[in-house]
Design a protein around this motif. Structure first.
Motif, PDB file in Angstrom:
ATOM      1  N   PHE A  12       0.821  -1.214   0.000  1.00  0.00           N
ATOM      2  CA  PHE A  12       0.000   0.000   0.000  1.00  0.00           C
ATOM      3  C   PHE A  12       0.855   1.265   0.000  1.00  0.00           C
ATOM      4  N   ILE A  30      -8.483   4.299  -3.853  1.00  0.00           N
ATOM      5  CA  ILE A  30      -8.362   3.401  -5.011  1.00  0.00           C
ATOM      6  C   ILE A  30      -9.495   2.373  -4.988  1.00  0.00           C
ATOM      7  N   LEU A  31      -9.678   1.722  -6.133  1.00  0.00           N
ATOM      8  CA  LEU A  31     -10.589   0.568  -6.171  1.00  0.00           C
ATOM      9  C   LEU A  31      -9.870  -0.651  -5.608  1.00  0.00           C
ATOM     10  N   ASP A  32     -10.575  -1.404  -4.784  1.00  0.00           N
ATOM     11  CA  ASP A  32     -10.040  -2.673  -4.274  1.00  0.00           C
ATOM     12  C   ASP A  32      -9.963  -3.665  -5.432  1.00  0.00           C
ATOM     13  N   GLY A  68      -9.875  -6.809  -5.265  1.00  0.00           N
ATOM     14  CA  GLY A  68     -10.718  -7.991  -5.000  1.00  0.00           C
ATOM     15  C   GLY A  68     -12.020  -7.554  -4.371  1.00  0.00           C
ATOM     16  N   LEU A 102     -10.801   1.638  -1.309  1.00  0.00           N
ATOM     17  CA  LEU A 102      -9.901   1.672  -0.157  1.00  0.00           C
ATOM     18  C   LEU A 102      -9.373   3.089   0.002  1.00  0.00           C
ATOM     19  N   GLY A 153      -9.154  -9.686  10.760  1.00  0.00           N
ATOM     20  CA  GLY A 153      -9.230  -9.832   9.309  1.00  0.00           C
ATOM     21  C   GLY A 153      -8.291  -8.944   8.524  1.00  0.00           C
ATOM     22  N   GLN A 154      -7.383  -8.231   9.203  1.00  0.00           N
ATOM     23  CA  GLN A 154      -6.440  -7.389   8.459  1.00  0.00           C
ATOM     24  C   GLN A 154      -5.423  -8.265   7.749  1.00  0.00           C
ATOM     25  N   THR A 155      -5.245  -8.019   6.458  1.00  0.00           N
ATOM     26  CA  THR A 155      -4.264  -8.792   5.687  1.00  0.00           C
ATOM     27  C   THR A 155      -3.154  -7.906   5.130  1.00  0.00           C
ATOM     28  N   VAL A 156      -3.415  -6.613   5.000  1.00  0.00           N
ATOM     29  CA  VAL A 156      -2.375  -5.666   4.562  1.00  0.00           C
ATOM     30  C   VAL A 156      -2.138  -4.710   5.726  1.00  0.00           C
ATOM     31  N   HIS A 195      -5.942   1.210   6.347  1.00  0.00           N
ATOM     32  CA  HIS A 195      -6.847   1.527   5.237  1.00  0.00           C
ATOM     33  C   HIS A 195      -8.282   1.403   5.714  1.00  0.00           C
TER      34      HIS A 195
HETATM   35  P1  5GP Z   1      -7.704  -6.045   4.810  1.00  0.00           P
HETATM   36  O1  5GP Z   1      -8.047  -7.520   4.758  1.00  0.00           O
HETATM   37  O2  5GP Z   1      -6.259  -5.847   5.190  1.00  0.00           O
HETATM   38  O3  5GP Z   1      -8.635  -5.212   5.608  1.00  0.00           O
HETATM   39  O4  5GP Z   1      -7.895  -5.529   3.315  1.00  0.00           O
HETATM   40  C1  5GP Z   1      -6.943  -5.626   2.326  1.00  0.00           C
HETATM   41  C2  5GP Z   1      -7.637  -5.352   1.013  1.00  0.00           C
HETATM   42  O5  5GP Z   1      -6.665  -4.962   0.066  1.00  0.00           O
HETATM   43  C3  5GP Z   1      -8.378  -6.551   0.431  1.00  0.00           C
HETATM   44  O6  5GP Z   1      -9.752  -6.207   0.256  1.00  0.00           O
HETATM   45  C4  5GP Z   1      -7.670  -6.802  -0.897  1.00  0.00           C
HETATM   46  O7  5GP Z   1      -8.562  -7.188  -1.922  1.00  0.00           O
HETATM   47  C5  5GP Z   1      -7.016  -5.468  -1.177  1.00  0.00           C
HETATM   48  N1  5GP Z   1      -5.770  -5.555  -1.937  1.00  0.00           N
HETATM   49  C6  5GP Z   1      -4.719  -6.368  -1.654  1.00  0.00           C
HETATM   50  N2  5GP Z   1      -3.736  -6.167  -2.548  1.00  0.00           N
HETATM   51  C7  5GP Z   1      -4.166  -5.185  -3.394  1.00  0.00           C
HETATM   52  C8  5GP Z   1      -3.575  -4.555  -4.532  1.00  0.00           C
HETATM   53  O8  5GP Z   1      -2.466  -4.854  -4.952  1.00  0.00           O
HETATM   54  N3  5GP Z   1      -4.306  -3.580  -5.147  1.00  0.00           N
HETATM   55  C9  5GP Z   1      -5.558  -3.224  -4.699  1.00  0.00           C
HETATM   56  N4  5GP Z   1      -6.192  -2.259  -5.386  1.00  0.00           N
HETATM   57  N5  5GP Z   1      -6.147  -3.815  -3.636  1.00  0.00           N
HETATM   58  C10 5GP Z   1      -5.464  -4.783  -2.987  1.00  0.00           C
END
Ligand code: 5GP
Ligand code: ZN
Length: 136
Positions: A7, A29-31, A33, A41, A93-96, A100
């Motif tokens: 990010f 940005i647009l997510d 997924g 996001l 549920g945070q993956t990044v 955000h």
């Molecule tokens: P979290 O699970 O951390 O709250 O959300 C991470 C979000 O980032 C997910 O909805 C995922 O689809 C989105 N995401 C992960 N990698 C990328 C990327 O490279 N580009 C964009 N636009 N979204 C991403």
């Protein structure tokens, strides 16, 4: 910028993304997924892992920007509702691990899987939680 943070790279324009808004402090940005059509996001350009690390003023600005984008989503997409979601730590549920805010437009009869089963607030839980959590 924190090395190897996707990010940070997206917010700096080093990795391409669909940009909906930008100023000195944020990119929206647009997510990639999307949970629904229009899933966005809100990213601060500076790296903070989660809401606990975010400065107060920037946190406030992030949520005001989420509101602005929510209004835009209503106008432009005609969605029926909007979830504003912000995950902190893996258990939530945070993956990044760059703060955000998710803005997820909702449509009647969509299949977005947000929600929880409601429990019961017992008398002892209520007493304990008010004692532990109340801010005076
Ligand atoms: P979290 O699970 O951390 O709250 O959300 C991470 C979000 O980032 C997910 O909805 C995922 O689809 C989105 N995401 C992960 N990698 C990328 C990327 O490279 N580009 C964009 N636009 N979204 C991403
Ligand atoms: Zn980062």
């Amino acid at each position: 910028m924190t090395e190897n943070c996707i990010f940070c790279k997206i917010a700096a324009g080093e990795i391409p993304s669909a940009v909906l808004y930008e100023d000195e402090e944020f990119r929206v940005i647009l997510d990639v997924g999307p949970a629904s059509k229009g899933h966005m996001l809100i990213l601060p350009k500076a790296h903070y892992a989660d809401i606990m690390e975010m400065p107060e003023e920037l946190t406030a600005k992030a949520f005001v920007l989420a509101k602005k984008m929510a209004r835009k989503a209503e106008e432009a997409l005609g969605c029926d509702g909007i979830n504003i979601v912000q995950n902190n730590h893996e258990a939530a549920g945070q993956t990044v691990f760059h703060f955000h805010i998710h803005l997820i437009p909702r449509y009647k009869k969509d299949k977005v899987g947000l929600g929880w089963r409601t429990g019961t607030l017992t008398d002892s839980d209520r007493e304990e939680l008010v004692r532990k959590l109340a801010i005076k």
